[in-house]
Motif scaffolding. Sequence first.
Motif, PDB file in Angstrom:
ATOM      1  N   GLY A   1      91.219 -56.778   6.725  1.00 51.52           N
ATOM      2  CA  GLY A   1      91.831 -58.080   6.511  1.00 51.52           C
ATOM      3  C   GLY A   1      91.353 -59.136   7.483  1.00 51.52           C
ATOM      4  O   GLY A   1      90.618 -58.850   8.434  1.00 51.52           O
ATOM      5  N   TRP A   2      91.778 -60.351   7.178  1.00 51.48           N
ATOM      6  CA  TRP A   2      91.502 -61.496   8.047  1.00 51.48           C
ATOM      7  C   TRP A   2      92.809 -62.212   8.361  1.00 51.48           C
ATOM      8  O   TRP A   2      93.636 -62.443   7.469  1.00 51.48           O
ATOM      9  CB  TRP A   2      90.543 -62.479   7.361  1.00 51.48           C
ATOM     10  N   TYR A   3      92.993 -62.538   9.614  1.00 48.37           N
ATOM     11  CA  TYR A   3      94.082 -63.368  10.081  1.00 48.37           C
ATOM     12  C   TYR A   3      93.474 -64.628  10.701  1.00 48.37           C
ATOM     13  O   TYR A   3      92.285 -64.671  11.012  1.00 48.37           O
ATOM     14  CB  TYR A   3      94.910 -62.647  11.144  1.00 48.37           C
ATOM     15  N   ARG A   4      94.316 -65.618  10.901  1.00 46.25           N
ATOM     16  CA  ARG A   4      93.875 -66.809  11.623  1.00 46.25           C
ATOM     17  C   ARG A   4      95.001 -67.356  12.480  1.00 46.25           C
ATOM     18  O   ARG A   4      96.180 -67.139  12.206  1.00 46.25           O
ATOM     19  CB  ARG A   4      93.381 -67.885  10.654  1.00 46.25           C
ATOM     20  N   GLN A   5      94.597 -68.055  13.526  1.00 45.27           N
ATOM     21  CA  GLN A   5      95.570 -68.679  14.413  1.00 45.27           C
ATOM     22  C   GLN A   5      95.085 -70.078  14.750  1.00 45.27           C
ATOM     23  O   GLN A   5      94.058 -70.255  15.408  1.00 45.27           O
ATOM     24  CB  GLN A   5      95.772 -67.869  15.689  1.00 45.27           C
ATOM     25  N   ALA A   6      95.848 -71.054  14.284  1.00 48.25           N
ATOM     26  CA  ALA A   6      95.543 -72.451  14.582  1.00 48.25           C
ATOM     27  C   ALA A   6      96.191 -72.847  15.902  1.00 48.25           C
ATOM     28  O   ALA A   6      97.153 -72.204  16.338  1.00 48.25           O
ATOM     29  CB  ALA A   6      96.051 -73.340  13.450  1.00 48.25           C
TER      30      ALA A   6
ATOM     31  N   ALA B   1      93.982 -62.962   4.272  1.00 47.25           N
ATOM     32  CA  ALA B   1      93.622 -62.148   3.114  1.00 47.25           C
ATOM     33  C   ALA B   1      93.496 -60.696   3.546  1.00 47.25           C
ATOM     34  O   ALA B   1      93.174 -60.412   4.698  1.00 47.25           O
ATOM     35  CB  ALA B   1      92.307 -62.621   2.500  1.00 47.25           C
ATOM     36  N   VAL B   2      93.747 -59.799   2.603  1.00 47.69           N
ATOM     37  CA  VAL B   2      93.634 -58.370   2.873  1.00 47.69           C
ATOM     38  C   VAL B   2      93.028 -57.691   1.656  1.00 47.69           C
ATOM     39  O   VAL B   2      93.242 -58.129   0.513  1.00 47.69           O
ATOM     40  CB  VAL B   2      95.001 -57.762   3.230  1.00 47.69           C
ATOM     41  N   ILE B   3      92.262 -56.635   1.912  1.00 46.56           N
ATOM     42  CA  ILE B   3      91.664 -55.854   0.831  1.00 46.56           C
ATOM     43  C   ILE B   3      91.881 -54.377   1.131  1.00 46.56           C
ATOM     44  O   ILE B   3      91.618 -53.904   2.235  1.00 46.56           O
ATOM     45  CB  ILE B   3      90.168 -56.201   0.658  1.00 46.56           C
ATOM     46  N   SER B   4      92.374 -53.659   0.137  1.00 49.28           N
ATOM     47  CA  SER B   4      92.655 -52.239   0.317  1.00 49.28           C
ATOM     48  C   SER B   4      91.379 -51.416   0.186  1.00 49.28           C
ATOM     49  O   SER B   4      90.323 -51.926  -0.206  1.00 49.28           O
ATOM     50  CB  SER B   4      93.671 -51.791  -0.722  1.00 49.28           C
ATOM     51  N   SER B   5      91.495 -50.136   0.478  1.00 45.69           N
ATOM     52  CA  SER B   5      90.337 -49.253   0.338  1.00 45.69           C
ATOM     53  C   SER B   5      89.888 -49.165  -1.115  1.00 45.69           C
ATOM     54  O   SER B   5      88.708 -48.926  -1.392  1.00 45.69           O
ATOM     55  CB  SER B   5      90.672 -47.860   0.870  1.00 45.69           C
ATOM     56  N   GLY B   6      90.812 -49.413  -2.015  1.00 50.04           N
ATOM     57  CA  GLY B   6      90.486 -49.376  -3.444  1.00 50.04           C
ATOM     58  C   GLY B   6      90.002 -50.698  -3.996  1.00 50.04           C
ATOM     59  O   GLY B   6      89.678 -50.791  -5.189  1.00 50.04           O
TER      60      GLY B   6
ATOM     61  N   ASN C   1      91.808 -53.645  -3.949  1.00 51.61           N
ATOM     62  CA  ASN C   1      92.870 -54.591  -4.296  1.00 51.61           C
ATOM     63  C   ASN C   1      92.978 -55.652  -3.214  1.00 51.61           C
ATOM     64  O   ASN C   1      92.916 -55.347  -2.026  1.00 51.61           O
ATOM     65  CB  ASN C   1      94.200 -53.865  -4.452  1.00 51.61           C
ATOM     66  N   THR C   2      93.183 -56.888  -3.632  1.00 48.99           N
ATOM     67  CA  THR C   2      93.205 -58.003  -2.688  1.00 48.99           C
ATOM     68  C   THR C   2      94.525 -58.758  -2.746  1.00 48.99           C
ATOM     69  O   THR C   2      95.227 -58.750  -3.759  1.00 48.99           O
ATOM     70  CB  THR C   2      92.061 -58.987  -2.963  1.00 48.99           C
ATOM     71  N   ASN C   3      94.825 -59.414  -1.630  1.00 46.75           N
ATOM     72  CA  ASN C   3      96.011 -60.247  -1.552  1.00 46.75           C
ATOM     73  C   ASN C   3      95.690 -61.420  -0.639  1.00 46.75           C
ATOM     74  O   ASN C   3      95.009 -61.243   0.386  1.00 46.75           O
ATOM     75  CB  ASN C   3      97.198 -59.463  -1.002  1.00 46.75           C
ATOM     76  N   TYR C   4      96.184 -62.616  -1.008  1.00 44.34           N
ATOM     77  CA  TYR C   4      95.845 -63.825  -0.265  1.00 44.34           C
ATOM     78  C   TYR C   4      97.089 -64.616   0.115  1.00 44.34           C
ATOM     79  O   TYR C   4      98.093 -64.627  -0.599  1.00 44.34           O
ATOM     80  CB  TYR C   4      94.943 -64.739  -1.107  1.00 44.34           C
ATOM     81  N   GLU C   5      96.978 -65.302   1.235  1.00 41.57           N
ATOM     82  CA  GLU C   5      97.995 -66.273   1.618  1.00 41.57           C
ATOM     83  C   GLU C   5      97.931 -67.410   0.610  1.00 41.57           C
ATOM     84  O   GLU C   5      96.851 -67.782   0.140  1.00 41.57           O
ATOM     85  CB  GLU C   5      97.717 -66.753   3.041  1.00 41.57           C
TER      86      GLU C   5
ATOM     87  N   SER D   1      85.979 -59.608   0.529  1.00 43.97           N
ATOM     88  CA  SER D   1      85.257 -58.489  -0.080  1.00 43.97           C
ATOM     89  C   SER D   1      84.870 -57.512   1.026  1.00 43.97           C
ATOM     90  O   SER D   1      84.960 -57.836   2.214  1.00 43.97           O
ATOM     91  CB  SER D   1      84.014 -58.980  -0.830  1.00 43.97           C
ATOM     92  N   ARG D   2      84.440 -56.323   0.603  1.00 40.77           N
ATOM     93  CA  ARG D   2      84.077 -55.315   1.592  1.00 40.77           C
ATOM     94  C   ARG D   2      82.872 -54.518   1.118  1.00 40.77           C
ATOM     95  O   ARG D   2      82.657 -54.360  -0.083  1.00 40.77           O
ATOM     96  CB  ARG D   2      85.255 -54.387   1.886  1.00 40.77           C
ATOM     97  N   ASP D   3      82.119 -54.027   2.098  1.00 39.04           N
ATOM     98  CA  ASP D   3      80.999 -53.125   1.855  1.00 39.04           C
ATOM     99  C   ASP D   3      81.284 -51.867   2.673  1.00 39.04           C
ATOM    100  O   ASP D   3      81.159 -51.882   3.902  1.00 39.04           O
ATOM    101  CB  ASP D   3      79.685 -53.777   2.291  1.00 39.04           C
ATOM    102  N   ASN D   4      81.697 -50.808   1.995  1.00 38.83           N
ATOM    103  CA  ASN D   4      82.122 -49.600   2.701  1.00 38.83           C
ATOM    104  C   ASN D   4      80.953 -48.894   3.383  1.00 38.83           C
ATOM    105  O   ASN D   4      81.138 -48.245   4.421  1.00 38.83           O
ATOM    106  CB  ASN D   4      82.820 -48.651   1.738  1.00 38.83           C
ATOM    107  N   VAL D   5      79.772 -49.004   2.820  1.00 42.45           N
ATOM    108  CA  VAL D   5      78.600 -48.373   3.441  1.00 42.45           C
ATOM    109  C   VAL D   5      78.272 -49.060   4.761  1.00 42.45           C
ATOM    110  O   VAL D   5      77.982 -48.400   5.766  1.00 42.45           O
ATOM    111  CB  VAL D   5      77.392 -48.413   2.494  1.00 42.45           C
ATOM    112  N   LYS D   6      78.330 -50.372   4.747  1.00 38.62           N
ATOM    113  CA  LYS D   6      78.034 -51.145   5.964  1.00 38.62           C
ATOM    114  C   LYS D   6      79.242 -51.274   6.873  1.00 38.62           C
ATOM    115  O   LYS D   6      79.135 -51.853   7.958  1.00 38.62           O
ATOM    116  CB  LYS D   6      77.519 -52.538   5.588  1.00 38.62           C
TER     117      LYS D   6
END
Length: 121
Positions: A35-40, A49-54, A56-60, A70-75
């Motif tokens: 996932g990604w967080y931010r702090q202003a 935003a967050v992405i599961s191992s499968g 699935n995504t969720n956004y603020e 997105s994710r690249d599991n190999v990298k």
Amino acid sequence: QVQLGESGGGLVQPGGSLRLSCAASGSILSINAMGWYRQAPGKERELVAVISSGGNTNYEDSVKGRFIISRDNVKRTVYLQMNSLKVEDTAVYYCTMNIVNIRLGYNIDYWGKGTLVTVSS
């Protein structure tokens, strides 16, 4: 030891785009959610935003339709494509991954050191 390294931050004009990357390295058996967080400035850290191992995504709410995770599991890398950037997106962006550490035998939430995104004309 597990480390997360972020890249891709910088200065961009309103309406522009940036792509953040975060790669994990070290004693990794597997990676669950990323996932990604931010702090202003002057604000608390918030989930972007967050992405599961499968995959699935969720956004603020404020980034829906503009940001894509997105994710690249190999990298062992998570990305955040940020489009139509607004001044209010200005913040330090942190990546996080839930990683099963080979040496420890259980999972821990690891964090990157953060990358600054500044949206300004």
